[in-house]
Enzyme design. Sequence first.
Site, PDB file in Angstrom:
ATOM      1  N   SER A  78       0.850  -1.268  -0.200  1.00 42.70           N
ATOM      2  CA  SER A  78       0.020  -0.077  -0.034  1.00 42.70           C
ATOM      3  C   SER A  78       0.734   1.190  -0.051  1.00 42.70           C
ATOM      4  O   SER A  78       0.336   2.028  -0.749  1.00 42.70           O
ATOM      5  CB  SER A  78      -0.861   0.201   0.915  1.00 42.70           C
ATOM      6  OG  SER A  78      -0.449  -0.454   2.310  1.00 42.70           O
ATOM      7  N   ASN A  82       2.381   1.679  -3.492  1.00 35.71           N
ATOM      8  CA  ASN A  82       1.018   1.572  -4.699  1.00 35.71           C
ATOM      9  C   ASN A  82      -0.134   2.465  -4.445  1.00 35.71           C
ATOM     10  O   ASN A  82      -0.822   2.776  -5.537  1.00 35.71           O
ATOM     11  CB  ASN A  82       0.721   0.478  -5.246  1.00 35.71           C
ATOM     12  CG  ASN A  82       2.122  -0.529  -5.469  1.00 35.71           C
ATOM     13  OD1 ASN A  82       2.751   0.067  -6.483  1.00 35.71           O
ATOM     14  ND2 ASN A  82       2.210  -1.479  -4.942  1.00 35.71           N
ATOM     15  N   TYR A  83      -0.697   2.496  -3.322  1.00 39.31           N
ATOM     16  CA  TYR A  83      -1.891   3.197  -3.051  1.00 39.31           C
ATOM     17  C   TYR A  83      -1.958   4.479  -2.233  1.00 39.31           C
ATOM     18  O   TYR A  83      -2.834   5.185  -2.257  1.00 39.31           O
ATOM     19  CB  TYR A  83      -2.854   2.188  -2.340  1.00 39.31           C
ATOM     20  CG  TYR A  83      -3.090   1.018  -3.229  1.00 39.31           C
ATOM     21  CD1 TYR A  83      -3.858   1.004  -4.445  1.00 39.31           C
ATOM     22  CD2 TYR A  83      -2.281  -0.082  -3.001  1.00 39.31           C
ATOM     23  CE1 TYR A  83      -3.904   0.094  -5.226  1.00 39.31           C
ATOM     24  CE2 TYR A  83      -2.573  -1.328  -3.928  1.00 39.31           C
ATOM     25  CZ  TYR A  83      -3.605  -1.034  -4.953  1.00 39.31           C
ATOM     26  OH  TYR A  83      -3.792  -2.163  -5.825  1.00 39.31           O
ATOM     27  N   LEU A  84      -0.988   5.116  -1.570  1.00 39.69           N
ATOM     28  CA  LEU A  84      -0.810   5.932  -0.760  1.00 39.69           C
ATOM     29  C   LEU A  84      -0.234   7.197  -1.395  1.00 39.69           C
ATOM     30  O   LEU A  84       0.851   7.109  -1.718  1.00 39.69           O
ATOM     31  CB  LEU A  84      -0.298   5.609   0.632  1.00 39.69           C
ATOM     32  CG  LEU A  84      -1.029   4.557   1.380  1.00 39.69           C
ATOM     33  CD1 LEU A  84      -0.135   4.320   2.594  1.00 39.69           C
ATOM     34  CD2 LEU A  84      -2.360   4.913   1.767  1.00 39.69           C
TER      35      LEU A  84
END
Length: 551
Positions: free
Chosen positions: A505, A508-510
């Site tokens: 995360s 890739n997502y934060l």
Amino acid sequence: FIFQEERYTDGSKWRFLEHKGPVFAPPYEPMPNKVRFYYDGKIMKLSAAAEEVATFFAKMLDHEYSTKDVFRKNFFKDWRKEMTSEEKAIITDLNKCNFSEMNDYFKAQSEARKQMSKEEKKKIKEENERLLQEYGFCIMDNHKERIGNFRTEPPGLFRGRGDHPKMGMLKRRIRPEDIIINCSKDSKQPKPPPGSKWKEVRHDNKVTWLASWTENIQGSIKYIMLNPSSRIKGEKDWQKYETARCLKKCVDRIRTQYRDDWKSKEMRIRQRAVALYFIDKLALRAGNEKEEGETADTVGCCSLRVEHIKLHPKINDQEFVVELDFLGKDSIRYYNKMPVEKRVFKNLQLFLENKQPEDDLFDRLNTSILNKHLQELMDGLTAKVFRTYNASITLQQQLKELTCPDDSIPAKILSYNRANRAVAILCNHQRAPPKTFEKSMQNLQTKIDEKEKQLSTARKQLKAAKADHKASHDEKSKKIEEQLMKLQVQATDREENKQIALGTSKLNYLDPRISVAWCKKYGIPIEKIYNKTQREKFAWAIDMAEKDYEF
Ligand SMILES: *[C@@H]1O[C@H](CO)[C@@H](O)[C@H](O)[C@H]1NC(C)=O
Ligand SMILES: *[C@@H]1O[C@H](CO)[C@@H](O)[C@H](O)[C@H]1NC(C)=O
Ligand SMILES: *[C@@H]1O[C@H](CO)[C@@H](O)[C@H](O)[C@H]1NC(C)=O
Ligand SMILES: *[C@@H]1O[C@H](CO)[C@@H](O)[C@H](O)[C@H]1NC(C)=O
Ligand SMILES: CC(=O)N[C@H]1CO[C@H](CO)[C@@H](O)[C@@H]1O
């Protein structure tokens, strides 16, 4: 904004690209004569090609793989293809092959590498540095950029994740004749190694890869790309978070619409709307975007089957509870039991009517239909954007909630990691506790015990000193107290992190600007939350010195 100087409006990614091509794995070095191979108890000299493949197996002899039937069968089949006809006639049974001298040889070599002198190590380091300087950079437009992976993978035996049906197959050596080069016409083109040719030289400025080849096991295309720290990758990363911020602006409209669609007369629209609700609320993946290998029976939202879902009209004082249990990406189990809105529940009951366990839950829906619908709702919208949006906004909220301005730096970092964990749980980034977990916890506990002893000694000394009207010990015990607290925070952090993989995360997502802003606001050094690779990847965000960034 920093990236805008070179955004070309005609869809091209670059105007000028020059590089040296890939670095190939070193050629095979035949075994010394003293290292022998035995077949059926007798010494047998192998041809170079057969010997090379035999060494791949010999290297894995101590690994569990080499005992697996599928692995052995695949290996033996591919190995025989490399044998001369004489060898083929003799070697017919893998169980009669004795690779133990080869295995010993590799073990001795790896031991020798560990024992290398400082000078030898330095020489290797210098050679690597030379290769990096020569092959590790390219010129893209006006920038010298670091290349991500400029070496081709060496040949070996394929493993794959889990029990892959192709494990043990021969992963072939990549040759210049396999490589497609991409560079600009007016650049100095990379030279293939002497006596060889490239497969093709292209000048495609709509793509950002520098070289590509097709690997022989799965037939997938591999690329040599720029390093994550490069301008073009940074721009892509930045764009991703900007798209997620766009979703923040229109998510209310999207939610209103899918809620309306739950009442649609058309079944396909109802299914689409319930799937969208799952993607929004549960951060599910859309599903079957890429083939996941032949055995891995993994699913995403659109490919959920009846057997993956249970409906409980009432359970433990909760109404309309949905229980989901399936294998998601990379065969990670997704399990969740949560109440949903009544209309969603009624719709799910309807979708399940007269179906068998192996039937599709959403039989009027597939990934391409859903993705097309998402595109219509918002430019660039995919299921992944919902994950990025939810992960980033959750991090921001959690950081606000958990950070106490008066906390010490270690305590603040613990709060940061807790906020990160909340996100990782949301995204289902779980892991098995690492094998070394218990041991490393024990080590930490030993350190804590020692510090506690030190502290109590220091306190005793302080008491004695006070009686003597001397204050010099006060500082000492304060310092030990601080060290003790640091260790205790570390232990809590590690315990809580046992079954959660934070890396995915984080990478890739934060939105990294949230973390950077948090660090700036509270005076936390950026090195405390991002290691070197991560700092390179997020250089674009770290440069944007904002203290009060709002995702
Ligand atoms: C394999 O060969 C080695 C000698 O190089 C011998 O010590 C060993 O017993 C052999 N293993 C088997 C299973 O025959
Ligand atoms: C994010 O996901 C969680 C868990 O599914 C959900 O409860 C929450 O409403 C979502 N938050 C936002 C802002 O979308
Ligand atoms: C998805 O469904 C549409 C409409 O039924 C169909 O045209 C399309 O081929 C399907 N796509 C896939 C990948 O199955
Ligand atoms: C940084 O952390 C990542 C995990 O997110 C890890 O894979 C990587 O090896 C680390 N890099 C360095 C230089 O420590
Ligand atoms: C200018 C040029 O040669 N362009 C080629 C780049 O490569 C693509 C294929 O990837 C070709 O279609 C272009 O003609």
